[in-house]
Design a protein around this motif. Sequence first.
Motif, PDB file in Angstrom:
ATOM      1  N   GLN A   1       7.848  -3.495   7.142  1.00  0.00           N
ATOM      2  CA  GLN A   1       7.816  -4.912   7.449  1.00  0.00           C
ATOM      3  C   GLN A   1       6.653  -5.592   6.737  1.00  0.00           C
ATOM      4  O   GLN A   1       5.617  -4.963   6.469  1.00  0.00           O
ATOM      5  CB  GLN A   1       7.719  -5.152   8.951  1.00  0.00           C
ATOM      6  N   TYR A   2       6.856  -6.838   6.426  1.00  0.00           N
ATOM      7  CA  TYR A   2       5.823  -7.665   5.830  1.00  0.00           C
ATOM      8  C   TYR A   2       4.734  -7.904   6.872  1.00  0.00           C
ATOM      9  O   TYR A   2       5.014  -8.296   8.006  1.00  0.00           O
ATOM     10  CB  TYR A   2       6.447  -8.997   5.409  1.00  0.00           C
ATOM     11  N   ASP A   3       3.466  -7.647   6.499  1.00  0.00           N
ATOM     12  CA  ASP A   3       2.363  -7.843   7.442  1.00  0.00           C
ATOM     13  C   ASP A   3       1.141  -8.307   6.662  1.00  0.00           C
ATOM     14  O   ASP A   3       0.451  -7.521   6.019  1.00  0.00           O
ATOM     15  CB  ASP A   3       2.056  -6.542   8.190  1.00  0.00           C
ATOM     16  N   GLU A   4       0.871  -9.602   6.730  1.00  0.00           N
ATOM     17  CA  GLU A   4      -0.230 -10.178   5.964  1.00  0.00           C
ATOM     18  C   GLU A   4      -1.587  -9.652   6.421  1.00  0.00           C
ATOM     19  O   GLU A   4      -2.569  -9.695   5.666  1.00  0.00           O
ATOM     20  CB  GLU A   4      -0.198 -11.704   6.056  1.00  0.00           C
ATOM     21  N   ASN A   5      -1.669  -9.121   7.635  1.00  0.00           N
ATOM     22  CA  ASN A   5      -2.930  -8.555   8.119  1.00  0.00           C
ATOM     23  C   ASN A   5      -3.385  -7.384   7.257  1.00  0.00           C
ATOM     24  O   ASN A   5      -4.582  -7.108   7.151  1.00  0.00           O
ATOM     25  CB  ASN A   5      -2.793  -8.106   9.575  1.00  0.00           C
ATOM     26  N   VAL A   6      -2.427  -6.668   6.658  1.00  0.00           N
ATOM     27  CA  VAL A   6      -2.770  -5.551   5.773  1.00  0.00           C
ATOM     28  C   VAL A   6      -3.609  -6.049   4.601  1.00  0.00           C
ATOM     29  O   VAL A   6      -4.631  -5.452   4.237  1.00  0.00           O
ATOM     30  CB  VAL A   6      -1.491  -4.855   5.269  1.00  0.00           C
ATOM     31  N   LEU A   7      -3.206  -7.161   4.006  1.00  0.00           N
ATOM     32  CA  LEU A   7      -3.954  -7.725   2.883  1.00  0.00           C
ATOM     33  C   LEU A   7      -5.252  -8.363   3.346  1.00  0.00           C
ATOM     34  O   LEU A   7      -6.291  -8.247   2.673  1.00  0.00           O
ATOM     35  CB  LEU A   7      -3.094  -8.752   2.140  1.00  0.00           C
TER      36      LEU A   7
END
Length: 478
Positions: free
Chosen positions: A82-88
């Motif tokens: 899943q797309y998870d902007e927190n990773v970036l």
Amino acid sequence: MKFNTIYTLCLAAFAMTACSEDIDLGGVGTENIEFPQGGVVYVTDAQGKRNFSTVEFRDHITSELNIHTQTPRATATAVKFQYDENVLTEYNRKNNTQYKALPANLVQFANDGVVTLEAGKTLAIAEYTLTSDGSLDQTETYVLPVRASVSSGDAQLGSVDATRLIYVRDLSGIPDCTKYVPGPDGELVPGVTVFSCMEVNDTNPLNNLSFTLGNEGVNKGKCLYDALIIFSANVNFNKETGRVYVFCNENVQALLDYRDKYLKPLQDRGIKIILGLLGNHDGSGLCNLSDATARDFAQECKALADAYGLDGFFFDDEYSDYGQYNLHLYYPGFVPVSNDATSRLVYEIKKANPDRITVAYAYGGTWSLKEVDGVQAGEYCDYALHDYGGSSDLTSQYPGMPKSNQGMHSQEFNQGRFASEYGLNDMVQKGYGSHMIFAMDPYRSNVSRQLDAMDRCARCFYGDKIVFDGIKYPKDWK
């Protein structure tokens, strides 16, 4: 416009951050890692990489993430991406970087991101599609931040595989240099990648624009050359400051300072710009930097690439007088010459520039590269190009590198070292997909032989012919 001011500012920023903590890649490892048996699944991209995943696309592209296990599982395991902007966000925080997230609306995971590794299987494929909406800056790299988790089954996901960053460039509207050929099932697949390694002390890089393919079809009008290697910047040592730094002579610097005139027109046609790194007779080089010095040098390379819009780096271990100076005996920051040191430097430059291309000249200290921090050479080094005429398989020297990225039968046009039709056909038939031409220059007296050699490339690589538009660009900088 001159870029000296930009570069100076970038170096100042680099100096302030050079001693910060190491860059965290958000998942380090390769297929060579020994995984616990029976309970672990791990993730690679379509090229088999667990790190440094990059995707370039025009309009749209479908790519994949692969789930692997060392041995077949007795029960099925489902993994959800899943797309998870927190990773970036976390990556940027740890590494003092400012990568922008690819907008979530531009990515679509098939089956809602869920892929099942069936019982008795060792591989499952999850597809995702990127679609351009015209909003992205074509000169900027974005990041698709992905989180993975086991949604059903009793297998575990390797901790380094729980997150990954996929570096993305939307090149919609920019011509594509990639030449396509029929694949085994009749579908079109990318053909051989041709590198033009150009001695820029006396040759204008704009000459790479003058040679295109001429047959009707998907490749008509595409440039023969996929990438320009600027030969070359240097690795140098300043004894007064104790720093190893990138030195550009007046010719290389002129091309960088006036990139809008000499380099951007190539990039606007899809040609990558790669800066060569070469020894320079002062005892420093690719093969004798300590780990800390390599990290410092890598950050300077990043500042240089950011300032001048470079697409990558080329590593050539020549002209370093290691034995004459023995710098490791007198100065901190150096080690005895070793393949470990060479591998560390290439790795650190890739680590600092994960979205850029790294190319090794399979010669001297870069004849082979080793695993670094659990990452095999074929992950942190994208291409390996043989010395003139070389054609042996390079997999053992660069473990993990596919044949498509191994360069065979390199040519040297200035010395009249041209590849035969037999050799070029042989590399294609054996699945090798890269090639280097050094010192192409239409002003040389052997221009007709150069044209014949380029026509052989077009014929053997793409079933096409070369077209020279007759335009020759002189060296016109001081």
